[in-house]
Design a protein around this motif. Structure first.
Motif, mmCIF file in Angstrom:
data_model
loop_
_atom_site.group_PDB
_atom_site.id
_atom_site.type_symbol
_atom_site.label_atom_id
_atom_site.label_comp_id
_atom_site.label_asym_id
_atom_site.label_seq_id
_atom_site.Cartn_x
_atom_site.Cartn_y
_atom_site.Cartn_z
ATOM 1 N N GLY A 1 0.888 -1.150 0.121
ATOM 2 C CA GLY A 1 -0.011 0.018 -0.019
ATOM 3 C C GLY A 1 0.600 1.317 -0.021
ATOM 4 N N GLY A 2 2.325 1.199 0.105
ATOM 5 C CA GLY A 2 3.007 2.556 0.227
ATOM 6 C C GLY A 2 3.084 2.910 -1.038
ATOM 7 N N LYS A 3 3.206 4.350 -1.324
ATOM 8 C CA LYS A 3 3.474 4.698 -2.787
ATOM 9 C C LYS A 3 4.711 4.581 -3.401
ATOM 10 C CE LYS A 3 3.457 9.329 -4.965
ATOM 11 N NZ LYS A 3 3.817 10.372 -4.769
ATOM 12 N N PHE A 4 4.752 3.870 -4.582
ATOM 13 C CA PHE A 4 6.045 3.748 -5.145
ATOM 14 C C PHE A 4 6.734 4.968 -5.745
ATOM 15 C CE2 PHE A 4 8.545 2.907 -9.148
ATOM 16 C CZ PHE A 4 9.649 2.338 -8.646
ATOM 17 N N VAL A 5 7.988 5.436 -5.645
ATOM 18 C CA VAL A 5 8.376 6.561 -6.043
ATOM 19 C C VAL A 5 9.859 6.116 -6.722
ATOM 20 C CG1 VAL A 5 7.293 8.201 -4.611
ATOM 21 C CG2 VAL A 5 9.637 7.267 -3.874
ATOM 22 N N THR A 6 10.175 6.711 -7.930
ATOM 23 C CA THR A 6 11.622 6.272 -8.457
ATOM 24 C C THR A 6 12.501 7.039 -7.606
ATOM 25 O OG1 THR A 6 11.012 7.939 -10.169
ATOM 26 C CG2 THR A 6 10.526 5.877 -10.754
ATOM 27 N N ARG A 7 13.823 6.508 -7.407
ATOM 28 C CA ARG A 7 14.765 7.026 -6.606
ATOM 29 C C ARG A 7 15.531 8.156 -7.370
ATOM 30 N NH1 ARG A 7 18.406 5.138 -2.338
ATOM 31 N NH2 ARG A 7 19.542 6.992 -1.774
ATOM 32 N N GLU A 8 15.595 8.205 -8.470
ATOM 33 C CA GLU A 8 16.467 9.094 -9.047
ATOM 34 C C GLU A 8 17.903 9.188 -8.417
ATOM 35 O OE1 GLU A 8 14.317 11.911 -11.153
ATOM 36 O OE2 GLU A 8 12.731 10.498 -11.240
ATOM 37 N N ASP A 9 18.121 10.465 -8.025
ATOM 38 C CA ASP A 9 19.572 10.652 -7.134
ATOM 39 C C ASP A 9 19.065 11.263 -6.004
ATOM 40 O OD1 ASP A 9 22.209 10.194 -7.017
ATOM 41 O OD2 ASP A 9 22.496 12.140 -7.969
ATOM 42 N N PHE A 10 17.744 10.976 -5.454
ATOM 43 C CA PHE A 10 17.553 11.586 -4.303
ATOM 44 C C PHE A 10 18.071 11.213 -2.916
ATOM 45 C CE2 PHE A 10 13.489 13.030 -6.904
ATOM 46 C CZ PHE A 10 13.710 14.198 -6.946
ATOM 47 N N SER A 11 18.246 12.153 -1.860
ATOM 48 C CA SER A 11 18.915 11.389 -0.653
ATOM 49 C C SER A 11 17.686 10.979 0.274
ATOM 50 C CB SER A 11 19.571 12.558 0.053
ATOM 51 O OG SER A 11 18.637 13.702 0.400
ATOM 52 N N PHE A 12 17.713 10.128 1.029
ATOM 53 C CA PHE A 12 16.571 9.615 1.972
ATOM 54 C C PHE A 12 16.063 11.002 2.607
ATOM 55 C CE2 PHE A 12 18.900 5.685 2.628
ATOM 56 C CZ PHE A 12 18.433 4.978 1.457
ATOM 57 N N ASP A 13 16.716 11.797 3.111
ATOM 58 C CA ASP A 13 16.145 13.233 3.739
ATOM 59 C C ASP A 13 15.249 13.747 2.787
ATOM 60 O OD1 ASP A 13 17.142 12.676 6.191
ATOM 61 O OD2 ASP A 13 18.909 13.974 5.945
ATOM 62 N N LYS A 14 15.822 14.191 1.588
ATOM 63 C CA LYS A 14 15.134 14.745 0.294
ATOM 64 C C LYS A 14 13.670 14.241 0.110
ATOM 65 C CE LYS A 14 14.665 18.002 -2.659
ATOM 66 N NZ LYS A 14 14.601 19.435 -2.311
ATOM 67 N N LEU A 15 13.897 12.811 0.009
ATOM 68 C CA LEU A 15 12.631 11.840 -0.225
ATOM 69 C C LEU A 15 11.678 12.040 0.820
ATOM 70 C CD1 LEU A 15 13.972 8.503 -1.706
ATOM 71 C CD2 LEU A 15 12.507 10.106 -3.076
ATOM 72 N N LYS A 16 11.860 12.001 2.003
ATOM 73 C CA LYS A 16 11.262 12.244 3.268
ATOM 74 C C LYS A 16 10.481 13.627 3.296
ATOM 75 C CE LYS A 16 13.638 9.268 6.486
ATOM 76 N NZ LYS A 16 14.341 9.188 7.579
ATOM 77 N N LYS A 17 11.387 14.595 2.973
ATOM 78 C CA LYS A 17 10.610 15.887 2.790
ATOM 79 C C LYS A 17 9.616 15.930 1.718
ATOM 80 C CE LYS A 17 13.939 19.195 4.941
ATOM 81 N NZ LYS A 17 15.095 19.131 4.548
#
Ligand SMILES: C[S@@+](CC[C@H](N)C(=O)[O-])C[C@H]1O[C@@H](n2cnc3c(N)ncnc32)[C@H](O)[C@@H]1O
Length: 260
Positions: free
Chosen positions: A28-44
């Motif tokens: 059920g969690g949304k799938f997002v492509t990682r690209e070059d994002f850091s975890f902190d950026k993805l969280k934000k």
């Protein structure tokens, strides 16, 4: 649980990306492509504290308190000690042996379940319940795929049946006396800080105290006994009707038993 996203390592293979999409639709969690994002950026960007990270051969969850991944942890040493004829406090409290059937109501990272499974052997059975879907998925896959350990540990791991369910919902579906023993290792009322293996699990784990109803159901389902682990001196033993069976003078944890 829906407050999480699913992503991959940077530059995933097509298989890893496909697996991440499958896990996202399963949990059920949304799938997002990682690209070059850091975890902190993805969280934000996605307004969440929890990232389910899909790698080539394993899964992990990045939480606010670290990265949670499957590892046999203490099970390796405990099984080695048992094979050399030494005791194990949990096994002594459960009083199980070859062929025993165990309902472990609190899988967590699975160390206790692996040791139970080693003792119960191929003619026994360990069913392990975990209420949190991310913990259940990481540990289910880890038990199935982890390969860096001895044959004894791996065989014990492969036999465990993981069910993602709340124990209070599973127990009522079980017949009277259908498991030899039922075991609870709830999150302690007072966390043992040096138990760093459990730090990353804390933000995801269910920390509610056991109810008297759940213990009553466990007593109905157990043929011989119900066992609970708690911290030394915990009032939970008396509140829930467990008799402390294990001194373990120098340990911060104790086992309590309700014999039938
Ligand atoms: C202290 S950990 C168990 C550690 C485990 N014995 C081990 O060896 O790794 C407790 C786990 O039980 C889960 N849990 C708590 N209450 C539960 C319930 N009512 N039903 C199923 N799982 C539960 C928590 O989410 C957590 O993962």
């Amino acid at each position: 649980m829906d407050n999480f996203i699913v992503t991959t390592v940077r530059k995933p293979t097509p298989d890893v990306e496909k697996l991440a999409e499958e896990i996202s639709s399963k949990l059920g969690g949304k799938f997002v492509t990682r690209e070059d994002f850091s975890f902190d950026k993805l969280k934000k960007l996605h307004g969440t504290e929890n990232i389910l990270l899909v790698k080539k051969n394993s899964l992990s969850v990045v939480t606010g308190d670290g990265e949670l991944f499957f590892h046999p942890n203490t099970a390796h040493l405990r099984i080695k000690n048992l094979r050399e004829g030494d005791g194990d406090r949990l096994i002594d409290a459960l009083k199980i042996s070859d062929g025993s059937t165990v309902l472990d109501c609190t899988l967590g990272l699975g160390s206790d379940a692996i040791v139970e499974s080693f003792i119960a052997g191929s003619t026994g059975k360990v069913v392990a319940l975990e209420i949190n879907p991310l913990i259940a998925e990481i540990v289910r896959r880890g038990l199935k795929n982890f390969s860096d350990d001895s044959e004894h540990v791996l065989t014990a791991m492969r036999r465990i049946e993981v069910v993602n369910v709340a124990a209070e919902n599973f127990l009522p579906t079980c017949a009277d006396n259908s498991f030899d023993v039922v075991y609870f290792d709830p999150m302690f009322r007072r966390p043992v800080k040096k138990s760093s293996g459990l730090n990353a699990i804390r933000p995801l784990a269910d920390g509610r105290p056991l109810s008297t109803e759940i213990v009553r159901e466990a007593v109905r389902v157990a043929k011989f006994r119900v066992v609970m682990k708690e911290h030394r001196g915990s009032d939970e033993f008396a509140r829930l009707g467990f008799k402390i069976v294990d001194g373990g003078k120098y340990s911060s944890v104790t086992f309590g038993v309700i014999e039938k």
